[in-house]
Design a protein around this motif. Structure first.
Motif, PDB file in Angstrom:
ATOM      1  N   LYS A   1       0.830  -1.205   0.000  1.00  0.00           N
ATOM      2  CA  LYS A   1       0.000   0.000   0.000  1.00  0.00           C
ATOM      3  C   LYS A   1       0.865   1.256   0.000  1.00  0.00           C
ATOM      4  O   LYS A   1       0.532   2.262  -0.638  1.00  0.00           O
ATOM      5  CB  LYS A   1      -0.938   0.007   1.212  1.00  0.00           C
ATOM      6  CG  LYS A   1      -2.077  -1.000   1.119  1.00  0.00           C
ATOM      7  CD  LYS A   1      -3.001  -0.688  -0.056  1.00  0.00           C
ATOM      8  CE  LYS A   1      -4.139  -1.681  -0.153  1.00  0.00           C
ATOM      9  NZ  LYS A   1      -4.973  -1.470  -1.366  1.00  0.00           N
ATOM     10  N   LEU A   2       1.984   1.205   0.731  1.00  0.00           N
ATOM     11  CA  LEU A   2       2.912   2.345   0.711  1.00  0.00           C
ATOM     12  C   LEU A   2       3.371   2.620  -0.708  1.00  0.00           C
ATOM     13  O   LEU A   2       3.402   3.777  -1.154  1.00  0.00           O
ATOM     14  CB  LEU A   2       4.111   2.051   1.611  1.00  0.00           C
ATOM     15  CG  LEU A   2       5.262   3.072   1.559  1.00  0.00           C
ATOM     16  CD1 LEU A   2       4.802   4.437   2.045  1.00  0.00           C
ATOM     17  CD2 LEU A   2       6.460   2.589   2.379  1.00  0.00           C
ATOM     18  N   ASN A   3       3.723   1.570  -1.451  1.00  0.00           N
ATOM     19  CA  ASN A   3       4.174   1.736  -2.832  1.00  0.00           C
ATOM     20  C   ASN A   3       3.081   2.320  -3.710  1.00  0.00           C
ATOM     21  O   ASN A   3       3.337   3.172  -4.569  1.00  0.00           O
ATOM     22  CB  ASN A   3       4.630   0.383  -3.397  1.00  0.00           C
ATOM     23  CG  ASN A   3       5.905  -0.124  -2.736  1.00  0.00           C
ATOM     24  OD1 ASN A   3       6.671   0.656  -2.171  1.00  0.00           O
ATOM     25  ND2 ASN A   3       6.115  -1.421  -2.775  1.00  0.00           N
ATOM     26  N   GLU A   4       1.843   1.859  -3.511  1.00  0.00           N
ATOM     27  CA  GLU A   4       0.728   2.340  -4.344  1.00  0.00           C
ATOM     28  C   GLU A   4       0.389   3.798  -4.034  1.00  0.00           C
ATOM     29  O   GLU A   4       0.185   4.605  -4.944  1.00  0.00           O
ATOM     30  CB  GLU A   4      -0.499   1.445  -4.117  1.00  0.00           C
ATOM     31  CG  GLU A   4      -0.315   0.021  -4.636  1.00  0.00           C
ATOM     32  CD  GLU A   4      -1.449  -0.900  -4.237  1.00  0.00           C
ATOM     33  OE1 GLU A   4      -2.449  -0.412  -3.674  1.00  0.00           O
ATOM     34  OE2 GLU A   4      -1.338  -2.122  -4.479  1.00  0.00           O
ATOM     35  N   TYR A   5       0.338   4.140  -2.751  1.00  0.00           N
ATOM     36  CA  TYR A   5       0.026   5.526  -2.371  1.00  0.00           C
ATOM     37  C   TYR A   5       1.161   6.474  -2.776  1.00  0.00           C
ATOM     38  O   TYR A   5       0.912   7.635  -3.122  1.00  0.00           O
ATOM     39  CB  TYR A   5      -0.197   5.629  -0.862  1.00  0.00           C
ATOM     40  CG  TYR A   5      -1.604   5.297  -0.416  1.00  0.00           C
ATOM     41  CD1 TYR A   5      -2.669   6.156  -0.693  1.00  0.00           C
ATOM     42  CD2 TYR A   5      -1.867   4.153   0.315  1.00  0.00           C
ATOM     43  CE1 TYR A   5      -3.959   5.867  -0.263  1.00  0.00           C
ATOM     44  CE2 TYR A   5      -3.153   3.846   0.753  1.00  0.00           C
ATOM     45  CZ  TYR A   5      -4.193   4.710   0.458  1.00  0.00           C
ATOM     46  OH  TYR A   5      -5.483   4.427   0.885  1.00  0.00           O
ATOM     47  N   ALA A   6       2.407   5.993  -2.724  1.00  0.00           N
ATOM     48  CA  ALA A   6       3.547   6.851  -3.080  1.00  0.00           C
ATOM     49  C   ALA A   6       3.426   7.347  -4.515  1.00  0.00           C
ATOM     50  O   ALA A   6       3.773   8.498  -4.827  1.00  0.00           O
ATOM     51  CB  ALA A   6       4.853   6.086  -2.879  1.00  0.00           C
ATOM     52  N   LYS A   7       2.944   6.499  -5.411  1.00  0.00           N
ATOM     53  CA  LYS A   7       2.762   6.898  -6.813  1.00  0.00           C
ATOM     54  C   LYS A   7       1.722   8.017  -6.923  1.00  0.00           C
ATOM     55  O   LYS A   7       1.876   8.957  -7.715  1.00  0.00           O
ATOM     56  CB  LYS A   7       2.348   5.684  -7.648  1.00  0.00           C
ATOM     57  CG  LYS A   7       3.430   4.606  -7.768  1.00  0.00           C
ATOM     58  CD  LYS A   7       2.927   3.366  -8.441  1.00  0.00           C
ATOM     59  CE  LYS A   7       4.026   2.339  -8.677  1.00  0.00           C
ATOM     60  NZ  LYS A   7       4.764   1.941  -7.495  1.00  0.00           N
ATOM     61  N   VAL A   8       0.656   7.922  -6.115  1.00  0.00           N
ATOM     62  CA  VAL A   8      -0.393   8.946  -6.125  1.00  0.00           C
ATOM     63  C   VAL A   8       0.171  10.276  -5.635  1.00  0.00           C
ATOM     64  O   VAL A   8      -0.038  11.327  -6.263  1.00  0.00           O
ATOM     65  CB  VAL A   8      -1.579   8.505  -5.239  1.00  0.00           C
ATOM     66  CG1 VAL A   8      -2.597   9.630  -5.106  1.00  0.00           C
ATOM     67  CG2 VAL A   8      -2.239   7.251  -5.813  1.00  0.00           C
ATOM     68  N   VAL A   9       0.912  10.234  -4.514  1.00  0.00           N
ATOM     69  CA  VAL A   9       1.486  11.464  -3.959  1.00  0.00           C
ATOM     70  C   VAL A   9       2.444  12.110  -4.960  1.00  0.00           C
ATOM     71  O   VAL A   9       2.430  13.336  -5.160  1.00  0.00           O
ATOM     72  CB  VAL A   9       2.199  11.168  -2.625  1.00  0.00           C
ATOM     73  CG1 VAL A   9       2.985  12.393  -2.144  1.00  0.00           C
ATOM     74  CG2 VAL A   9       1.204  10.727  -1.563  1.00  0.00           C
ATOM     75  N   CYS A  10       3.263  11.289  -5.608  1.00  0.00           N
ATOM     76  CA  CYS A  10       4.237  11.825  -6.566  1.00  0.00           C
ATOM     77  C   CYS A  10       3.539  12.449  -7.779  1.00  0.00           C
ATOM     78  O   CYS A  10       3.980  13.485  -8.280  1.00  0.00           O
ATOM     79  CB  CYS A  10       5.199  10.731  -7.009  1.00  0.00           C
ATOM     80  SG  CYS A  10       6.407  10.272  -5.738  1.00  0.00           S
ATOM     81  N   LYS A  11       2.457  11.844  -8.246  1.00  0.00           N
ATOM     82  CA  LYS A  11       1.752  12.446  -9.380  1.00  0.00           C
ATOM     83  C   LYS A  11       1.092  13.754  -8.971  1.00  0.00           C
ATOM     84  O   LYS A  11       1.141  14.753  -9.709  1.00  0.00           O
ATOM     85  CB  LYS A  11       0.706  11.493  -9.943  1.00  0.00           C
ATOM     86  CG  LYS A  11       0.031  12.068 -11.195  1.00  0.00           C
ATOM     87  CD  LYS A  11      -0.832  11.086 -11.938  1.00  0.00           C
ATOM     88  CE  LYS A  11      -1.354  11.739 -13.238  1.00  0.00           C
ATOM     89  NZ  LYS A  11      -2.237  10.849 -14.014  1.00  0.00           N
ATOM     90  N   LEU A  12       0.480  13.780  -7.804  1.00  0.00           N
ATOM     91  CA  LEU A  12      -0.125  15.027  -7.314  1.00  0.00           C
ATOM     92  C   LEU A  12       0.925  16.117  -7.135  1.00  0.00           C
ATOM     93  O   LEU A  12       0.637  17.311  -7.321  1.00  0.00           O
ATOM     94  CB  LEU A  12      -0.829  14.762  -5.980  1.00  0.00           C
ATOM     95  CG  LEU A  12      -2.163  14.011  -6.069  1.00  0.00           C
ATOM     96  CD1 LEU A  12      -2.587  13.500  -4.699  1.00  0.00           C
ATOM     97  CD2 LEU A  12      -3.247  14.914  -6.669  1.00  0.00           C
ATOM     98  N   ALA A  13       2.181  15.715  -6.823  1.00  0.00           N
ATOM     99  CA  ALA A  13       3.264  16.692  -6.641  1.00  0.00           C
ATOM    100  C   ALA A  13       3.857  17.149  -7.974  1.00  0.00           C
ATOM    101  O   ALA A  13       4.723  18.018  -7.998  1.00  0.00           O
ATOM    102  CB  ALA A  13       4.348  16.093  -5.760  1.00  0.00           C
ATOM    103  N   GLY A  14       3.396  16.528  -9.079  1.00  0.00           N
ATOM    104  CA  GLY A  14       3.874  16.945 -10.397  1.00  0.00           C
ATOM    105  C   GLY A  14       5.128  16.240 -10.862  1.00  0.00           C
ATOM    106  O   GLY A  14       5.831  16.748 -11.758  1.00  0.00           O
ATOM    107  N   ILE A  15       5.432  15.088 -10.308  1.00  0.00           N
ATOM    108  CA  ILE A  15       6.617  14.338 -10.740  1.00  0.00           C
ATOM    109  C   ILE A  15       6.179  13.424 -11.884  1.00  0.00           C
ATOM    110  O   ILE A  15       5.954  12.225 -11.711  1.00  0.00           O
ATOM    111  CB  ILE A  15       7.210  13.548  -9.556  1.00  0.00           C
ATOM    112  CG1 ILE A  15       7.564  14.537  -8.427  1.00  0.00           C
ATOM    113  CG2 ILE A  15       8.458  12.762  -9.967  1.00  0.00           C
ATOM    114  CD1 ILE A  15       7.997  13.894  -7.136  1.00  0.00           C
ATOM    115  N   VAL A  16       6.043  14.022 -13.046  1.00  0.00           N
ATOM    116  CA  VAL A  16       5.430  13.336 -14.196  1.00  0.00           C
ATOM    117  C   VAL A  16       6.363  13.240 -15.397  1.00  0.00           C
ATOM    118  O   VAL A  16       5.948  12.807 -16.484  1.00  0.00           O
ATOM    119  CB  VAL A  16       4.122  14.045 -14.605  1.00  0.00           C
ATOM    120  CG1 VAL A  16       3.087  13.939 -13.499  1.00  0.00           C
ATOM    121  CG2 VAL A  16       4.380  15.522 -14.949  1.00  0.00           C
TER     122      VAL A  16
END
Length: 458
Positions: free
Chosen positions: A344-359
């Motif tokens: 779950k940490l791995n899955e949520y980390a992707k969400v946080v990074c996308k919201l932060a603009g790491i795209v």
């Protein structure tokens, strides 16, 4: 006087050749010699193979050798009062031709299971000597390896003996791992490394192994083929400053990204919790499993500085990390994150990074859920971020800014070469020299000026 006779008990093309030893009129023992022959090539008159082809000539010579050996051993053992029975005869046949009896202990899978069953009492070499007990991750690796061997045995339709682990066997096994199972070079190489380790361990336990099994060559991806993902200081600033409190915005994000947010509860509390794990992980350089075990009990404050004490699960090393970054001090004082499942940490980390603009689109490997294999390609960076990136980010961000020896003491790598491989760097000797000169200059600056007494002339 004892008599020895060779005989067949069938008329097939692959008849077993038996030896019968008659010690007296009433005592006779019989065992297979281990040789076979076409019954048509057997001479009842001589009790030997007809010498009508090269193979039969070899078998004929071996039976003569065995007869002489048995007579000699029989005379010695009868004189010593030894028990002469079928077990004695079988042993002498094997001794004559230096054969090794294959037993259950000689099966590869059985010894792997023995390692797993006795994991908690096995000695493991460490820098300081030895420790007792294999780590959870090591046991898992042995279990996965055993399952791979079981699958390969089904494919080749036989159980694998240690004596059969020769170079041709290893070459075929490697081919199967890479070309049939489509494992990555790293994963296939890891299986060969475990195979070699198991073979060496078996020999230590007095199980005979094929000589080649102790020098099996394993491999890893070359540096040019490795693509590691890290979060730079600038990207960590983006994560630190992204607003995760707008519930309406988060709901829209979930609708727009159904695959990314599937089975996740996208709430400010959950995302802030993961953000804190990311920021903490990128500052203390620990593996995801160790990171998630941190509680207030791991944290010390001496009135001036904060320290985090960690027992690394994989290596059983005790490491202490000093915390000085203000935002991390704030996290451990006020917002120490709550534990959640590693996946779950791995899955949520992707969400946080996308919201932060790491795209940014970068090259890397990503798991194909249909084939269950990692595939190399170009992906938005947030899709490749997982907990192992936090540890690599720490090592990469501080490399050349802090002495490598200090970083290794925190990450727990056993030597510098492994640390540099981990972050995909070559040793920079100029950088080491530059660091030495910098620290030397700092030492000179801190020295107090010394007064010199100057002698005056008469």
């Amino acid at each position: 006087m004892a008599k020895i006779k060779f005989l067949l008990q069938s008329k097939s093309e692959n008849s077993q050749i038996y030896i019968r030893v008659s010690i007296s009129q009433f005592v006779s023992i019989k065992k297979k010699t281990g040789f076979t022959i076409n019954a048509k090539d057997w001479s009842p008159t001589t009790d030997r193979p007809k010498q009508n082809n090269p193979q039969n000539k070899i078998t004929h010579a071996n039976l003569n050798k065995l007869e002489t050996f048995i007579f000699d051993e029989l005379n010695k053992d009868l004189a010593n009062g030894s028990l002469i029975d079928t077990y004695w005869l079988e042993t002498k046949i094997n001794d004559c031709f230096s054969r090794v009896i294959k037993t259950d202990a000689g099966l590869l899978v059985n010894h792997v299971q023995n390692i797993i069953d006795n994991a908690n009492t096995r000695k493991v070499k460490t820098n300081g000597g030895f420790k007792i007990g294999l780590s959870t991750s090591t046991i898992k690796n042995y279990t996965l390896f055993k399952n791979i061997i079981l699958e390969y045995q089904k494919k080749i339709k036989k159980q694998i003996q240690f004596l059969e682990i020769t170079k041709p066997f290893v070459d075929k096994f490697t081919n199967w791992l890479i070309n049939t199972k489509n494992y990555s070079n790293n994963y296939a190489g890891k299986q060969l490394e475990i195979l070699k380790t198991v073979c060496i361990d078996a020999e230590k336990n007095e199980i005979q192994v094929a000589p080649y099994s102790k020098i099996i060559q394993h491999f890893r991806e070359s540096e040019k083929d490795r693509y590691i993902q890290t979060l730079s200081f600038d990207e960590l600033e983006l994560i630190k400053n992204v607003d995760l409190s707008d519930i309406k915005q988060l709901k829209e994000f979930k609708i727009q990204n159904p695959e990314l947010t599937k089975n996740l509860s996208i709430t400010p509390a959950n995302l802030n919790n993961v953000r804190n794990w990311i920021l903490l992980g990128c500052e203390i350089g620990q593996r995801g499993g160790d990171l998630l075990e941190i509680t207030q009990e791991n944290i010390r404050y001496n009135g001036k500085n904060y320290y985090i004490d960690i027992m690394q699960q994989k290596t059983n090393k005790n490491v202490t990390v000093g915390v000085i970054a203000p935002h991390v001090i704030d996290i451990i004082e006020n917002y120490l994150p709550k534990k959640l499942p590693h996946q779950k940490l791995n899955e949520y980390a992707k969400v946080v990074c996308k919201l932060a603009g790491i795209v940014e689109v970068v090259k890397g490997t990503k798991l194909n859920t249909e084939t269950n294999r990692k595939e190399l390609g170009n992906y938005p960076k947030y899709e490749l971020i997982a907990s192992h990136c936090f540890r690599r980010s720490f090592a990469t961000n501080y490399y050349k800014k802090i002495p490598t020896a200090v970083l290794i003491g925190i990450t727990g790598h056993s030597k510098e070469s492994l640390f540099l491989t981990y972050i995909n760097q070559r040793e920079d000797k100029d950088s080491n020299a530059d660091l030495f000169m910098k620290f030397y200059e700092d030492l000179q600056k801190n020295k107090k000026p010394q007064l010199k007494v100057v002698k005056t002339a008469n």
